[in-house]
Design an enzyme around this catalytic site. Structure first.
Site, short mmCIF file in Angstrom:
data_model
loop_
_atom_site.label_atom_id
_atom_site.label_comp_id
_atom_site.label_asym_id
_atom_site.label_seq_id
_atom_site.Cartn_x
_atom_site.Cartn_y
_atom_site.Cartn_z
N LYS A 54 0.84 -1.20 0.00
CA LYS A 54 0.00 0.00 0.00
C LYS A 54 0.88 1.26 0.00
O LYS A 54 0.64 2.19 -0.77
CB LYS A 54 -0.94 -0.01 1.23
CG LYS A 54 -2.06 -1.05 1.09
CD LYS A 54 -2.79 -1.34 2.39
CE LYS A 54 -3.75 -2.51 2.17
NZ LYS A 54 -4.45 -2.97 3.38
N GLN A 98 -4.51 -1.61 9.58
CA GLN A 98 -4.45 -2.95 8.99
C GLN A 98 -5.06 -3.99 9.94
O GLN A 98 -4.76 -4.01 11.13
CB GLN A 98 -2.98 -3.29 8.67
CG GLN A 98 -2.79 -4.59 7.90
CD GLN A 98 -3.39 -4.58 6.50
OE1 GLN A 98 -3.53 -3.53 5.87
NE2 GLN A 98 -3.76 -5.74 6.01
N ASP A 121 -10.95 2.80 3.85
CA ASP A 121 -11.24 1.35 3.80
C ASP A 121 -12.75 1.12 3.62
O ASP A 121 -13.17 0.04 3.23
CB ASP A 121 -10.83 0.70 5.13
CG ASP A 121 -9.65 -0.24 4.98
OD1 ASP A 121 -9.42 -0.74 3.87
OD2 ASP A 121 -8.97 -0.48 6.00
N1 GUN Z 1 -6.65 -6.92 6.11
C1 GUN Z 1 -6.90 -7.67 5.00
N2 GUN Z 1 -7.51 -6.93 4.06
C2 GUN Z 1 -7.65 -5.68 4.57
C3 GUN Z 1 -8.19 -4.47 4.06
O1 GUN Z 1 -8.69 -4.39 2.93
N3 GUN Z 1 -8.12 -3.40 4.90
C4 GUN Z 1 -7.59 -3.48 6.15
N4 GUN Z 1 -7.60 -2.37 6.89
N5 GUN Z 1 -7.09 -4.58 6.65
C5 GUN Z 1 -7.10 -5.68 5.86
#
Ligand code: GUN
Length: 300
Positions: A54, A98, A121
């Site tokens: 990311k 995350q 998100d």
């Molecule tokens: N963990 C796995 N996929 C995601 C996601 O799309 N966003 C976040 N914040 N955590 C994750």
């Protein structure tokens, strides 16, 4: 006839190129640089890899980005204070915590603490509600479902009046993608069914699908005979079924398998996403798109 393979890698690249233009415009006309912070608690290897991807993409697109890694021992209170700090930081337009979080931290409390207007998100209840209402009310769509819709639309698959069957009812994929396809408007207007572990005859529902979206987390769950000839099949599953040595790097890598028996399904479907290289690359890209949208919305 073999299905058209929908390459998430290619569509993601296209969208990133579009975003680069938008980022340059934002800087030039408004002096705004999209800002994204990722908060990672602990050192789960999969989470480290996602967060690194990311931040790398944010950097490539010219964002202002912060990778805020925290020890696994951080208290819930301290994590909430950290989120509050970024809620009030005008340089930050998107906050991503995350998941999963360590057991001593209440995930719901943490997600609810993020300012809904920085929740790129799309997991905050306010944004879930905004999506449910739809239209101009919807602000940040969750990234994986938003990416799925882009793949369908950019492949030229007709969604209006289409029978969409979603396998799986998770909050991250199943429920939101069902909601997205149900909305009024372009790229949606579908008739939607969600099937799950308690559904009586999953195969019968799947067989009616013009667009079949599978997010169950069960390798090869969907059999080729469940697929309507010519259907568009979107496989969200990323199941680690073993390890192999990478030809490129010589290092051990996971063998990934989707929720659909790809080799057999591609002989029946009209369109299909591969695993890897299908839905996966879209998730990070849609996070970037949400961050750019948030930056644009911050223009006074
Ligand atoms: N963990 C796995 N996929 C995601 C996601 O799309 N966003 C976040 N914040 N955590 C994750």
């Amino acid at each position: 006839m073999s299905a058209k393979i929908i390459s998430g890698t290619e569509v993601a690249e296209q969208i990133r190129a579009e975003l680069k233009v938008e980022v340059a415009e934002l800087k030039e006309k408004h002096g705004i640089v999209p800002g994204l912070v990722t908060i990672l608690v602990g050192s789960n290897p999969a989470s480290i890899s996602y967060v690194t991807g990311k931040i790398k993409t944010a950097h490539e697109l010219g964002f202002y980005s912060i990778q805020d890694d925290q020890s696994v021992d951080i208290t819930q209170d301290d994590l909430l204070k950290l989120i509050d700090k970024y809620n009030h930081d005008p340089k930050i337009h998107g906050i991503l915590v995350q998941l999963p979080l360590p057991k001593h931290i209440d995930e719901k409390k943490v997600l609810n603490a993020i300012d809904p207007d920085k929740d790129v998100d799309g997991f905050h209840p306010v944004n879930v509600g905004r999506l449910m209402i739809g239209g101009s009310e919807a602000k940040f769509l969750p990234c994986t479902p938003a990416g799925i819709q882009e793949l369908i639309v950019r492949s030229g698959v007709k969604t209006s009046g289409a029978e969409v069957v979603v396998v799986g009812r998770s909050n991250i994929v199943g429920k939101p993608i069902a909601n997205i396809m149900l909305q009024k408007g372009q790229g949606a207007d579908s008739t939607v069914t969600i099937v799950h572990t308690r559904t009586k005859d999953m195969a019968a529902h799947c067989k009616r699908a013009d667009i079949l979206i599978v997010a169950a987390g069960v390798p090869d769950l969907v059999k080729p005979e469940w697929i309507k000839p010519g259907a568009c099949v979107i496989d969200v599953g990323v199941n680690r079924v073993g390890e192999k040595i990478s030809e490129k790097t010589g290092k051990k890598i996971a063998i990934l398998k989707g929720d659909v028996d790809f080799e057999a399904a591609k002989e029946i479907a009209g369109y299909i996403t591969p695993v890897p290289g299908g839905v996966g690359p879209m998730t990070i890209t849609m996070l970037m798109k949400n961050t750019v949208k948030s930056a644009k919305l911050s223009i006074k």
